[in-house]
Structure formats: structure tokens, C-alpha cells
Design a protein around this motif. Structure first.
Motif, mmCIF file in Angstrom:
data_model
loop_
_atom_site.group_PDB
_atom_site.id
_atom_site.type_symbol
_atom_site.label_atom_id
_atom_site.label_comp_id
_atom_site.label_asym_id
_atom_site.label_seq_id
_atom_site.Cartn_x
_atom_site.Cartn_y
_atom_site.Cartn_z
ATOM 1 N N ARG A 1 42.318 38.364 41.758
ATOM 2 C CA ARG A 1 41.852 39.250 40.687
ATOM 3 C C ARG A 1 40.979 40.397 41.208
ATOM 4 O O ARG A 1 40.852 41.423 40.535
ATOM 5 N N ASN A 2 40.394 40.232 42.392
ATOM 6 C CA ASN A 2 39.623 41.329 42.960
ATOM 7 C C ASN A 2 40.443 42.220 43.878
ATOM 8 O O ASN A 2 39.959 43.252 44.343
ATOM 9 N N ARG A 3 41.704 41.845 44.123
ATOM 10 C CA ARG A 3 42.584 42.624 44.994
ATOM 11 C C ARG A 3 43.655 43.374 44.229
ATOM 12 O O ARG A 3 43.982 44.522 44.558
ATOM 13 N N PHE B 1 44.312 44.055 37.733
ATOM 14 C CA PHE B 1 43.111 43.451 37.155
ATOM 15 C C PHE B 1 41.900 44.365 37.254
ATOM 16 O O PHE B 1 40.762 43.886 37.163
ATOM 17 N N ALA B 2 42.129 45.646 37.418
ATOM 18 C CA ALA B 2 41.010 46.588 37.390
ATOM 19 C C ALA B 2 40.262 46.454 36.064
ATOM 20 O O ALA B 2 40.870 46.466 34.989
ATOM 21 N N ASP B 3 38.958 46.272 36.146
ATOM 22 C CA ASP B 3 38.090 46.056 34.991
ATOM 23 C C ASP B 3 38.368 44.741 34.264
ATOM 24 O O ASP B 3 37.856 44.506 33.172
ATOM 25 N N ALA C 1 38.305 41.664 36.308
ATOM 26 C CA ALA C 1 38.200 40.799 37.476
ATOM 27 C C ALA C 1 37.898 39.354 37.107
ATOM 28 O O ALA C 1 38.144 38.444 37.900
ATOM 29 N N GLN D 1 36.167 44.959 39.634
ATOM 30 C CA GLN D 1 36.496 44.206 40.830
ATOM 31 C C GLN D 1 35.409 44.398 41.895
ATOM 32 O O GLN D 1 34.772 45.448 41.968
ATOM 33 N N ILE E 1 37.221 39.264 47.817
ATOM 34 C CA ILE E 1 38.549 38.958 48.356
ATOM 35 C C ILE E 1 38.402 38.067 49.590
ATOM 36 O O ILE E 1 39.057 37.026 49.716
#
Length: 211
Positions: free
Chosen positions: A113-115, A119-121, A123, A133, A138
Motif C-alpha cells: 500500500r505504500n508502493r 493507493f495514493a492517499d 495507504a 503513503q 516499503i
């Protein structure tokens, strides 16, 4: 009742495998995560958390957690038991489920979710305001992933299944986490870990694994 499902996501897959092991058929509604169907107002009215799976009972009660859904069906259909029958079994399975969720599945979530730009905004999943994110997470996710794979490999060197001598919900949860981590480009946990590879191959050979 209706089970809102998604084709590739890990939490819905847990429920599908569980139901297959139980031999249960439930009416399903497929929600397309790739097109953001779970973010649209009609689904959000069903589950404000914007997550899957979701079980809607005939009285409109909503159970919006994969383990909660499985426990619901376990109470209705206790055989074959997948959450244990004795106090010892229940305690061990619950303990391993918490470890798998917090130490392994969370590792995948942090990494993925951070990569992923999707999933921008977003995370963190759930009923939250926009959460950005954090790229450093990661690497943390990958560290957690590898560390828990080592823990599980050592454990499985002495045990046939995650929580002892029988296949349980702990095996379902760990197997789904392993496959989702591989699918999202984390290191294959089977490589260099003979016990974990043996266990994964045995779980993958069960008919329910294809659910």
C-alpha cells in the motif's frame, strides 16, 4: 444472505477457502476492486470501511471482517472444526492468527500500500480520511516479511501445521498471506526455507486452495 467478494484480494480469499473446506455455498456478489467499485456510494452504504469481504445477513446485519465471517459460519457449521475444539486448540489457533495478521499480513500491507500508485492517499485501508503513503514503510514491510518467514519456517520444522497437528484457520491465513506477498513482489518465502516450502506445497494441493 449475501457475501460480497473480490477476485484477487487476500481477505475475501480467506473466506472462500474456509467455505470450501466446510463445503458451504453462499450467494456471492463480486465487487471489482480494480475499477474502484468498493469506493462508490452504493457499496459504501453497505460497508463504510470500503473493504471486502462483507457478509450481509437476512436481517441486514453486516459482518465486515474475514475472520468474523468465518467465525460466524464456524458457529453454524462446527464440522470440520477450523478454529479448534479444545481450550488448548482454540488458544493456539487464536494466538497464531493474531501473529499472522500483525507480523506477516501487515508486512504485505505496508509494502504494497505504500508502493502502489493505486493507493495514493489510501495507504491505510478502512474508514479514514486521506492518509499519504510513506516510502520508508516499503522497506520495513519487506524486513517484517522476511523475519516472520524465518519464524514460521523454524516453527514448521517441528509441526505439520501452523497451530499443531491439524489443518486450521491459521493455515488458511498464513497461506493466503504468503501467496499475496508473492503476488505483490515480495521475496518468495519458500526459497531457502524447506519446512515452509513443504507446508505451502501441502496446503496448495488441497482442493480448497483453488477457491
Amino acid at each position: 444472505m449475501k457475501l460480497y467478494d473480490a477476485a484477487w484480494a487476500p481477505s475475501p480469499r480467506r473466506v472462500r477457502i474456509f467455505l470450501a473446506e466446510k463445503g458451504l455455498a453462499v450467494e456471492r456478489v463480486t465487487v471489482d476492486l480494480r475499477t474502484g467499485e468498493h469506493l462508490r456510494p452504493d457499496f459504501v452504504r453497505t460497508n463504510p470501511q470500503r473493504q471486502l469481504p462483507v457478509l450481509v445477513l437476512d436481517d441486514d446485519t453486516v459482518i465486515d471482517d474475514s475472520l468474523g465471517i468465518c467465525r460466524y459460519f464456524e458457529a453454524l457449521h462446527p464440522d470440520p472444526p477450523l478454529f479448534g475444539t479444545t481450550a488448548k486448540e482454540i488458544g493456539l489457533i487464536e494466538s497464531w492468527l493474531r501473529r499472522i495478521e500483525h507480523d506477516w499480513f501487515q508486512a504485505v500491507a505496508l509494502h504494497f500500500r505504500n508502493r502502489s500508485p493505486a493507493f495514493a492517499d489510501r495507504a491505510v485501508s478502512g474508514e479514514w480520511p486521506p492518509i499519504p503513503q510513506i516510502p520508508a514503510l516499503i522497506e520495513r514491510g519487506q524486513c517484517m516479511w522476511n523475519a516472520f518467514a524465518d519464524v514460521l519456517d523454524r516453527h514448521l520444522a517441528d509441526e505439520p501445521y501452523v497451530a499443531g497437528d491439524a489443518f486450521t484457520m491459521a493455515d488458511i491465513a498464513a497461506f493466503v498471506a504468503a501467496d499475496f506477498g508473492i503476488a505483490t513482489r515480495l521475496p518468495d518465502p519458500r526459497e531457502g526455507r524447506a519446512a515452509l516450502a513443504r507446508w505451502h506445497g501441502e496446503i496448495a494441493a488441497r482442493p480448497s486452495a483453488a477457491a
